[in-house]
Design a protein around this motif. Structure first.
Motif, mmCIF file in Angstrom:
data_model
loop_
_atom_site.group_PDB
_atom_site.id
_atom_site.type_symbol
_atom_site.label_atom_id
_atom_site.label_comp_id
_atom_site.label_asym_id
_atom_site.label_seq_id
_atom_site.Cartn_x
_atom_site.Cartn_y
_atom_site.Cartn_z
ATOM 1 N N SER A 1 37.630 -2.703 -30.641
ATOM 2 C CA SER A 1 38.029 -1.305 -30.803
ATOM 3 C C SER A 1 38.333 -0.641 -29.474
ATOM 4 C CB SER A 1 36.924 -0.516 -31.518
ATOM 5 O OG SER A 1 35.769 -0.437 -30.699
ATOM 6 N N ASP B 1 39.350 3.660 -28.557
ATOM 7 C CA ASP B 1 39.602 4.974 -29.141
ATOM 8 C C ASP B 1 40.586 5.738 -28.265
ATOM 9 O OD1 ASP B 1 39.609 7.339 -30.505
ATOM 10 O OD2 ASP B 1 37.474 7.751 -30.236
ATOM 11 N N SER C 1 42.102 8.520 -29.355
ATOM 12 C CA SER C 1 42.228 9.875 -29.899
ATOM 13 C C SER C 1 41.864 10.987 -28.929
ATOM 14 C CB SER C 1 41.418 10.019 -31.184
ATOM 15 O OG SER C 1 40.060 9.757 -30.950
ATOM 16 N N GLY D 1 41.660 4.260 -33.198
ATOM 17 C CA GLY D 1 41.512 5.709 -33.324
ATOM 18 C C GLY D 1 42.843 6.355 -33.651
#
Length: 168
Positions: free
Chosen positions: A35, A37, A39, A61
């Motif tokens: 993962s 992110d 965002s 994200g």
């Protein structure tokens, strides 16, 4: 460029909100990366081959409305990536350009919102076998074979598409 290329044990990344671009091949072949992110960043560009062959990548994200360009092969063969969500700002702006092969061979990719994307390059989503529904509303140009071999694709909204098979 190539900052973390082939870091085979890298599992996750936390980016500060000050990040505005990720260079070419930055995380190429990070096979355990699960993962990242995006965002909370102010990212404007994702370079060519940035996440190329990150086969464990499941989540990125929400992609902020500041992003203007996703490079060639940026998420190529990210076989576990299931959802990509481009945020749209108050003016209706979103990512401008998705380059050639950007999400090609992302076999688990099922959900993606392409509304307000200006240009989708050649082969951008080729072989995304799980992709079943796309909205190309407000897309200006769609490249050749952009969705070739998307075997589960059952619905496409192209009501505002201007040029099909002409993106470069």
């Amino acid at each position: 460029n190539s900052a973390f290329h082939s870091c085979l044990n890298l599992e996750s990344i936390e980016l500060p909100d000050s990040v505005t671009s990720i260079g070419s091949s930055a995380f190429t072949l990070c096979s355990k990366l699960g993962s990242i992110d995006l965002s909370n960043t102010q990212i404007t560009s994702i370079g060519d081959r940035t996440f190329f062959n990150c086969s464990s990548l499941t989540s990125i994200g929400d992609i902020p409305d500041t992003l203007t360009n996703i490079g060639q092969y940026a998420f190529y063969n990210c076989t576990a990536l299931e959802t990509v969500n481009f945020l749209v700002n108050d003016k209706g702006d979103s990512c401008k350009i998705i380059r050639e092969f950007a999400f090609s061979k992302d076999k688990a990719l099922k959900n993606i919102n392409l509304e307000n994307i200006n240009m989708i390059g050649n082969n951008a989503f080729e072989d995304c076998e799980s992709l079943d529904n796309i909205n190309l509303d407000s897309t200006y140009a769609l490249g050749r074979r952009a969705f070739a071999n998307c075997k589960s694709l059952s619905f496409v909204d192209i009501t505002a598409l201007r040029n099909a098979g002409e993106a470069t």
